[in-house]
Motif scaffolding. Sequence first.
Motif, PDB file in Angstrom:
ATOM      1  N   PHE A  62      10.323   4.990  -7.394  1.00  8.28           N
ATOM      2  CA  PHE A  62      11.503   4.711  -6.563  1.00  8.28           C
ATOM      3  C   PHE A  62      11.683   5.844  -5.568  1.00  8.28           C
ATOM      4  CE2 PHE A  62      12.089   2.522 -10.571  1.00  8.28           C
ATOM      5  CZ  PHE A  62      12.446   1.252 -10.150  1.00  8.28           C
ATOM      6  N   ASP A  63      11.720   5.479  -4.283  1.00 11.67           N
ATOM      7  CA  ASP A  63      11.832   6.471  -3.212  1.00 11.67           C
ATOM      8  C   ASP A  63      13.239   6.487  -2.603  1.00 11.67           C
ATOM      9  OD1 ASP A  63       9.144   6.602  -3.659  1.00 11.67           O
ATOM     10  OD2 ASP A  63       8.535   6.213  -1.587  1.00 11.67           O
ATOM     11  N   ASP A  64      13.522   7.573  -1.925  1.00 10.28           N
ATOM     12  CA  ASP A  64      14.668   7.733  -1.003  1.00 10.28           C
ATOM     13  C   ASP A  64      16.001   8.126  -1.654  1.00 10.28           C
ATOM     14  OD1 ASP A  64      12.733   6.852   0.718  1.00 10.28           O
ATOM     15  OD2 ASP A  64      13.829   5.100   1.459  1.00 10.28           O
ATOM     16  N   GLY A  65      16.116   8.037  -2.980  1.00 12.20           N
ATOM     17  CA  GLY A  65      17.382   8.356  -3.646  1.00 12.20           C
ATOM     18  C   GLY A  65      17.559   9.855  -3.801  1.00 12.20           C
ATOM     19  N   ASN A 113       8.868  14.945  -4.839  1.00 11.68           N
ATOM     20  CA  ASN A 113       9.399  15.348  -3.540  1.00 11.68           C
ATOM     21  C   ASN A 113       9.124  14.263  -2.488  1.00 11.68           C
ATOM     22  OD1 ASN A 113       9.666  16.745  -1.019  1.00 11.68           O
ATOM     23  ND2 ASN A 113       9.146  18.690  -2.017  1.00 11.68           N
ATOM     24  N   HIS A 114      10.146  13.948  -1.679  1.00 11.87           N
ATOM     25  CA  HIS A 114       9.981  12.940  -0.612  1.00 11.87           C
ATOM     26  C   HIS A 114      10.467  13.540   0.716  1.00 11.87           C
ATOM     27  CE1 HIS A 114       9.153   8.882   0.629  1.00 11.87           C
ATOM     28  NE2 HIS A 114      10.396   8.539   0.874  1.00 11.87           N
ATOM     29  N   THR A 115      10.242  14.854   0.865  1.00 10.16           N
ATOM     30  CA  THR A 115      10.710  15.703   1.982  1.00 10.16           C
ATOM     31  C   THR A 115      12.233  15.867   1.945  1.00 10.16           C
ATOM     32  OG1 THR A 115      11.106  14.069   3.738  1.00 10.16           O
ATOM     33  CG2 THR A 115       8.837  14.888   3.495  1.00 10.16           C
ATOM     34  N   SER A 117      14.485  15.498   4.683  1.00  9.15           N
ATOM     35  CA  SER A 117      15.257  14.537   5.493  1.00  9.15           C
ATOM     36  C   SER A 117      14.503  13.230   5.737  1.00  9.15           C
ATOM     37  CB  SER A 117      15.602  15.174   6.841  1.00  9.15           C
ATOM     38  OG  SER A 117      14.393  15.375   7.577  1.00  9.15           O
ATOM     39  N   HIS A 118      13.538  12.917   4.850  1.00  6.25           N
ATOM     40  CA  HIS A 118      12.699  11.722   5.016  1.00  6.25           C
ATOM     41  C   HIS A 118      11.863  11.824   6.294  1.00  6.25           C
ATOM     42  CE1 HIS A 118      11.450   7.497   4.782  1.00  6.25           C
ATOM     43  NE2 HIS A 118      11.715   7.663   3.499  1.00  6.25           N
ATOM     44  N   MET A 119      11.256  12.976   6.455  1.00  5.17           N
ATOM     45  CA  MET A 119      10.484  13.247   7.671  1.00  5.17           C
ATOM     46  C   MET A 119       9.064  12.670   7.605  1.00  5.17           C
ATOM     47  SD  MET A 119       9.457  16.947   9.196  1.00  5.17           S
ATOM     48  CE  MET A 119      10.838  17.157  10.271  1.00  5.17           C
ATOM     49  N   MET A 204       8.987   1.113  -4.826  1.00  5.89           N
ATOM     50  CA  MET A 204      10.308   0.507  -4.635  1.00  5.89           C
ATOM     51  C   MET A 204      11.290   1.572  -4.152  1.00  5.89           C
ATOM     52  SD  MET A 204      10.751  -2.344  -7.571  1.00  5.89           S
ATOM     53  CE  MET A 204      11.826  -3.322  -6.510  1.00  5.89           C
ATOM     54  N   HIS A 205      12.520   1.173  -3.935  1.00  2.00           N
ATOM     55  CA  HIS A 205      13.536   2.088  -3.420  1.00  2.00           C
ATOM     56  C   HIS A 205      14.816   1.891  -4.215  1.00  2.00           C
ATOM     57  CE1 HIS A 205      10.580   1.436  -0.254  1.00  2.00           C
ATOM     58  NE2 HIS A 205      10.851   2.671   0.132  1.00  2.00           N
ATOM     59  N   ASP A 206      15.347   2.994  -4.781  1.00  2.00           N
ATOM     60  CA  ASP A 206      16.596   2.858  -5.547  1.00  2.00           C
ATOM     61  C   ASP A 206      17.793   3.021  -4.615  1.00  2.00           C
ATOM     62  OD1 ASP A 206      15.613   5.503  -5.347  1.00  2.00           O
ATOM     63  OD2 ASP A 206      16.965   6.220  -6.905  1.00  2.00           O
TER      64      ASP A 206
HETATM   65 ZN   LIG Z   1      10.961   6.763   1.864  1.00  2.00          ZN
END
Ligand SMILES: [Zn+2]
Length: 238
Positions: A62-65, A113-115, A117-119, A204-206
């Motif tokens: 799960f990304d972005d959370g 880690n997903h950076t 600021s979502h860079m 996926m994205h939570d």
């Molecule tokens: Zn993402």
Amino acid sequence: MRKIGKALAMGDLLLCLALAGAYGICFGKDGSLKWQQAAAVSAVEEKEEEQAVEIRRLALTFDDGPHPCYTDELLDGLKERGVRATFFVTGEHAEIHPDIIKRMQEEGHLIGNHTYSHMQLRKNNREVFKEELIKTNEILEEITGQEVVYVRPPYGSWDKSFEQELNMFPVLWTVDPLDWCSRDADCITQKIVSKVEENDIILMHDYYETSVEAALKAVDELLAEGYTFVTVEEILFD
Ligand SMILES: [Zn+2]
């Protein structure tokens, strides 16, 4: 003729003994057949076969959370089902919700880690991108006390030399149900369930309610099919 008859009888006896041996049948003192041992052996073998079939692993990522509502909903659902996942979080969201990061850790999930600021890594921003990775590692390490090893680069853009420079390992995916662009949870679930095979890494994205609903439905269907959910680390290195 009698000789042939006798030879056949001997042959039959040998065949019976051979079969008895093969099937693990024992003759007791009273001449009765003892099946117990044979039954026990075959039960163990069947169980081993079942277990071998059962270990078909998948990794949910799960990304972005973390998201203030949906990530907790997802964690509740995963906990109920005894399922572990991998979360690739952004530094800025982790900074706002350290309690959710802590909960992920306590419940056995892997955090990557997903950076900050979502860079997206581009030709002209390599150093800034690297700084974002370092900053996010520091935020996560402050919360969990653990080193961060895995990174999911946003949009999959990566520079292999970071692996040596930062001692980090990129984790991409093998199944992408495009959950972020659909508001139909059943449709997302179907995309996952129809595509997955053993050792797949599902993206996926939570960050959306439909994604959480779809992920939990997919988990239920895939658990029923005999899949086991593990972290990406177990898929990549075990
Ligand atoms: Zn993402």
